[in-house]
Design an enzyme around this catalytic site. Sequence first.
Site, PDB file in Angstrom:
ATOM      1  N   ASP A 181       0.908  -1.136   0.000  1.00  0.00           N
ATOM      2  CA  ASP A 181       0.000   0.000   0.000  1.00  0.00           C
ATOM      3  C   ASP A 181       0.945   1.182   0.000  1.00  0.00           C
ATOM      4  O   ASP A 181       1.493   1.555   1.048  1.00  0.00           O
ATOM      5  CB  ASP A 181      -0.888   0.009   1.251  1.00  0.00           C
ATOM      6  N   HIS A 182       1.161   1.774  -1.181  1.00  0.00           N
ATOM      7  CA  HIS A 182       2.283   2.717  -1.279  1.00  0.00           C
ATOM      8  C   HIS A 182       2.101   3.941  -0.383  1.00  0.00           C
ATOM      9  O   HIS A 182       3.070   4.605  -0.050  1.00  0.00           O
ATOM     10  CB  HIS A 182       2.541   3.116  -2.747  1.00  0.00           C
ATOM     11  N   HIS A 244      -5.834   2.811   1.112  1.00  0.00           N
ATOM     12  CA  HIS A 244      -5.081   3.973   1.603  1.00  0.00           C
ATOM     13  C   HIS A 244      -5.768   4.721   2.753  1.00  0.00           C
ATOM     14  O   HIS A 244      -5.151   5.003   3.774  1.00  0.00           O
ATOM     15  CB  HIS A 244      -4.840   4.980   0.472  1.00  0.00           C
TER      16      HIS A 244
END
Length: 495
Positions: A181-182, A244
């Site tokens: 999950d950047h 996010h």
Amino acid sequence: ISLNPTIIVIFGGTGDLNLRKLAPALYNLYAEGYMPEKFAIIGTARRPLTDVKFRETLMEGVNSFSRTGKVHKEKWDNFSQNVHYNPIDVKDSASFDTLKDTLDKFKNEFGPDTQIVYYLAVSPDLFPSIAKRLAKFKLAENEDNCRIVVEKPFGKDLETARELNEILRERFKEKQIYRIDHYLGKETVQNIMAFRFANSFLEPLWNRNYIDHVQISVTEQLGVGDRGGYYDGSGALRDMIQNHLLQLLCIIGMETPINFDADEIRDKKVDVLKAMRPFSAEDIRFNTVRGQYTKGWIRGDEVPGYRSEKDVDKQSNTETFAAIKFFVDNWRWKGIPFYVRTGKRLSQTSSLITIQFKDVPHQVFPASVAEHWQQNRLIISIQPEMSIRLQVQGKRPGLDMTLNPVDMVFDYKGTYTTESPEAYETLLLDVMTGDQTQFMRADQVEIAWELLMPVINAWESKKSLSFPNYAADSWGPEDAEALIARDGFHWFTLP
Ligand code: NAD
């Protein structure tokens, strides 16, 4: 950092993600001395390509998308000597035989401590094929040295996420699986942990006794662009909130971890998700809002409505905006709303977390101060501005007692001269060092899906009659304002 020799196999080597994010991140890690002394990057995709051609393609990607601008010639030449290309059709088992030969060659050269990272930068429907074949060809048997990085989206709903987890966990140990999950790799997101847990003044205030409500707002000015085909089957809930935004909520809501151990931190985040109030039909009606953009103007240019975007269904029911009021039912947060919103084609591109504190218990100043009165707020700006502001009341200079809100600002630009790394740099280095703290564990992903499934099902089964319901360059549908205004608050934005 001293790292063991590392082979990074990128499935989807010619794809957009590699060119935009992975290659620039790996090059910058190299340029700043963070790559292992011995490493090989093996790009794979179906079409045949020479190493030289592949290196050229990557260099174009780095030149166009790296935060540090164009490559430094000598550094690039040295870096690219370690970049190779190996054609692979991931649906064809024979390809994995040739991959095995390539890996053996590098392992022989690098020695027995060599670690291998498999990065799945391909469409999600290929994740199972790759995982199954890596296991079948015994390419990831060493659980200490072989890791698999799985890109988003992780499943399309609870059922598909469970299926993918099963496929992975039947073949690999959880400690080998790195679900990206950047957002968790962003400097400002990691700094929330530092801010919360390395400072003593906040903790006594960080609860329902002193906090009025929390807002998490991730807005984009861009539309779906070329991603219409993917996005139309996904929407804002799946694409942004399930991963996010809920992860940001977990970092704000989590209890203090005992230490910085990856599982300890992930346990504490999972506890937040477990405490989140499940959605009843009534909650869905009153506490959720969906939207879809219509055409409009952005900075003088006319932009199309969502239903006219490339590869989007002309009658699409997919939401490009979502706002939800969540509750975390535990001792710390009971009764405190967490308002979350995200959307495309909105007035601003920004990711902001606003924590609004309760008002003073008794007003000691004259009635005239009410004019500029503002409850204290802590505003964490993740992007594009990277800052933390504490809004406090201050006395305006002058002979009378006039108060106005002022900001105490910690701003990255003014504080540090070094540039922040990109999320993918941080995360790729974490994979190489074997640190899973900023990656999603199987249970985190599943609980987040479980929480949202009633909303997803309700929105899918009942077509919105009001779509499209917000103009480009607005703040989304009016109902989203009403959702928060009903409780006496407003969505906060930075000027
Ligand atoms: P893409 O379509 O640009 O690239 C896909 C890659 O897979 C190409 O290299 C293609 O050659 C390769 N490929 C396709 N079929 C193959 C097969 N049978 N065998 C071997 N290789 C095959 O996609 P992308 O935008 O790079 O996205 C890749 C993944 O990353 C997706 O899961 C996506 O959701 C995720 N992701 C992408 C971005 C981004 O910025 N592009 C951001 C976040 C997540």
